[in-house]
Design a protein around this motif. Structure first.
Motif, PDB file in Angstrom:
ATOM      1  N   VAL A  33       5.980  28.187   7.080  1.00 40.61           N
ATOM      2  CA  VAL A  33       6.254  26.757   6.915  1.00 40.61           C
ATOM      3  C   VAL A  33       5.856  25.994   8.171  1.00 40.61           C
ATOM      4  O   VAL A  33       5.216  24.938   8.093  1.00 40.61           O
ATOM      5  CB  VAL A  33       7.738  26.505   6.557  1.00 40.61           C
ATOM      6  N   ALA A  52       2.615  27.003   2.597  1.00 43.81           N
ATOM      7  CA  ALA A  52       3.844  26.718   1.857  1.00 43.81           C
ATOM      8  C   ALA A  52       3.984  27.660   0.669  1.00 43.81           C
ATOM      9  O   ALA A  52       5.076  28.183   0.398  1.00 43.81           O
ATOM     10  CB  ALA A  52       3.846  25.263   1.386  1.00 43.81           C
ATOM     11  N   ARG A  64      12.481  24.390   2.820  1.00 39.80           N
ATOM     12  CA  ARG A  64      11.488  23.761   3.702  1.00 39.80           C
ATOM     13  C   ARG A  64      10.079  23.919   3.141  1.00 39.80           C
ATOM     14  O   ARG A  64       9.252  23.012   3.262  1.00 39.80           O
ATOM     15  CB  ARG A  64      11.575  24.345   5.107  1.00 39.80           C
ATOM     16  N   ALA A  65       9.797  25.069   2.537  1.00 42.55           N
ATOM     17  CA  ALA A  65       8.476  25.278   1.943  1.00 42.55           C
ATOM     18  C   ALA A  65       8.274  24.322   0.773  1.00 42.55           C
ATOM     19  O   ALA A  65       7.205  23.724   0.625  1.00 42.55           O
ATOM     20  CB  ALA A  65       8.311  26.727   1.488  1.00 42.55           C
ATOM     21  N   LEU A  68       7.606  20.904   2.092  1.00 37.61           N
ATOM     22  CA  LEU A  68       6.229  20.755   2.572  1.00 37.61           C
ATOM     23  C   LEU A  68       5.293  20.532   1.393  1.00 37.61           C
ATOM     24  O   LEU A  68       4.434  19.641   1.432  1.00 37.61           O
ATOM     25  CB  LEU A  68       5.806  21.990   3.370  1.00 37.61           C
TER      26      LEU A  68
END
Length: 75
Positions: A33, A52, A64-65, A68
């Motif tokens: 990430v 990602a 978080r991925a 993104l």
């Protein structure tokens, strides 16, 4: 260190650091990430998206991925 470099706006330096980190931590979605964020900051959307997706492959539902990917928009 890579994430700190990103905060400082040093995306290219962060990229170099994170690529080295991946050599020793291929199974860490956080590194993917952060590398994706470094690519995004440099306008390298395809590479950011790949990172990602790799993070999500390692840990489905990784927030978080997913964030993104959402930030990058549709391919």
């Amino acid at each position: 260190i890579g994430a700190a470099l990103l905060v400082e706006g040093r995306a290219a330096d962060a990229e170099r650091c994170l690529v080295r980190a991946l050599a020793g931590q291929m199974g860490d979605p956080e590194v993917y990430v952060d590398l994706g964020r470094a690519y995004q900051a440099q306008g390298r959307r395809d590479e950011a998206r790949t990172c990602a997706l790799q993070a999500l492959a390692l840990q489905p539902g990784h927030a978080r991925a997913q964030g993104l990917l959402n930030a990058l928009g549709a391919p």
